[in-house]
Write a protein that holds these residues in place. Structure first.
Motif, short mmCIF file in Angstrom:
data_model
loop_
_atom_site.label_atom_id
_atom_site.label_comp_id
_atom_site.label_asym_id
_atom_site.label_seq_id
_atom_site.Cartn_x
_atom_site.Cartn_y
_atom_site.Cartn_z
N HIS A 2 -4.95 7.90 -4.48
CA HIS A 2 -6.28 7.69 -3.91
C HIS A 2 -6.51 6.21 -3.63
O HIS A 2 -7.03 5.84 -2.58
N GLY A 3 -6.13 5.36 -4.57
CA GLY A 3 -6.32 3.93 -4.39
C GLY A 3 -5.52 3.36 -3.24
O GLY A 3 -6.01 2.55 -2.46
N GLU A 10 -8.96 1.66 -2.31
CA GLU A 10 -9.97 1.50 -3.35
C GLU A 10 -9.36 0.82 -4.57
O GLU A 10 -8.52 1.39 -5.26
N GLN A 11 -9.80 -0.38 -4.82
CA GLN A 11 -9.27 -1.18 -5.91
C GLN A 11 -9.54 -0.52 -7.26
O GLN A 11 -8.68 -0.51 -8.14
N GLU A 12 -10.73 0.06 -7.44
CA GLU A 12 -11.08 0.66 -8.73
C GLU A 12 -10.16 1.83 -9.07
O GLU A 12 -9.71 1.98 -10.21
N SER A 13 -9.85 2.67 -8.09
CA SER A 13 -8.94 3.80 -8.32
C SER A 13 -7.55 3.31 -8.68
O SER A 13 -6.91 3.85 -9.59
N LEU A 14 -7.09 2.29 -7.98
CA LEU A 14 -5.77 1.74 -8.28
C LEU A 14 -5.75 1.12 -9.67
O LEU A 14 -4.77 1.29 -10.42
N ASP A 15 -6.83 0.44 -10.05
CA ASP A 15 -6.92 -0.13 -11.39
C ASP A 15 -6.87 0.96 -12.45
O ASP A 15 -6.18 0.83 -13.47
N GLN A 16 -7.60 2.05 -12.23
CA GLN A 16 -7.60 3.16 -13.18
C GLN A 16 -6.22 3.81 -13.26
O GLN A 16 -5.76 4.19 -14.34
N ARG A 44 2.48 -1.11 -1.69
CA ARG A 44 1.66 0.10 -1.53
C ARG A 44 2.56 1.33 -1.34
O ARG A 44 2.32 2.39 -1.91
N LYS A 73 -4.97 8.91 -9.26
CA LYS A 73 -5.70 7.66 -9.03
C LYS A 73 -4.91 6.70 -8.13
O LYS A 73 -5.48 6.05 -7.26
#
Length: 156
Positions: A108-109, A114-120, A25, A105
């Motif tokens: 923010h993730g 937030e998994q979705e932000s990290l994925d994006q 991280r 992103k």
């Protein structure tokens, strides 16, 4: 039903879920900060190139004496100068934009978990590497084409 549950267990054992450690991280957050910096610098450079394309090119066409002041760059006519600088500006703009989107992103993730932000963010990073990969293939092709044409043209 039991067969399906057993299948899922063996699949999970085969491909364990990845764990993002605190060190990872931290690395992602540091990369995002640098990507943000590089993205901003890239956008500024792209903006300067766009301004140069829209001002210097027409100025060269209007005042041929200006071409002498630019040295070897002045050997191009104004239209060619504008086209080259527009192409370079666009070539710099796209990866800079991807870096800024990745940085936003990813930060923010990581900060909010937030998994979705990290994925994006990772998807934007993948696109950035794909862009540079395609650009590298294009340049290798151009170098090979130049080499072949030089050999066939008979360099003296």
């Amino acid at each position: 039903m039991e067969d399906q549950a057993q299948f899922q267990e063996t699949e999970n054992q085969k491909y364990p879920q990845l764990i993002v450690t605190e060190d990872m991280r931290s690395y992602i957050y540091d990369m995002a900060k640098w990507a943000n910096f590089l993205g901003i610098v890239g956008l500024v450079i792209a903006a300067f190139m766009l301004m140069a394309a829209l001002t210097i090119g027409p100025t060269i066409n209007a005042n041929p004496e200006m071409a002498k002041m630019l040295g070897q760059l002045g050997a191009m006519d104004g239209t060619t100068f504008s086209i080259v600088f527009l192409i370079y500006g666009l070539a710099i703009f796209f990866p800079s934009l991807l870096m800024l989107r990745y940085a936003s992103k990813a930060k923010h993730g990581v900060l909010y978990g937030e998994q979705e932000s990290l994925d994006q963010g990772m998807a934007k990073l993948k696109s950035l590497f794909k862009y540079f990969g395609v650009l590298t293939i294009i340049f290798i092709g151009l170098y090979l084409l130049t080499l072949v044409s030089a050999v066939l043209g008979g360099i003296k």
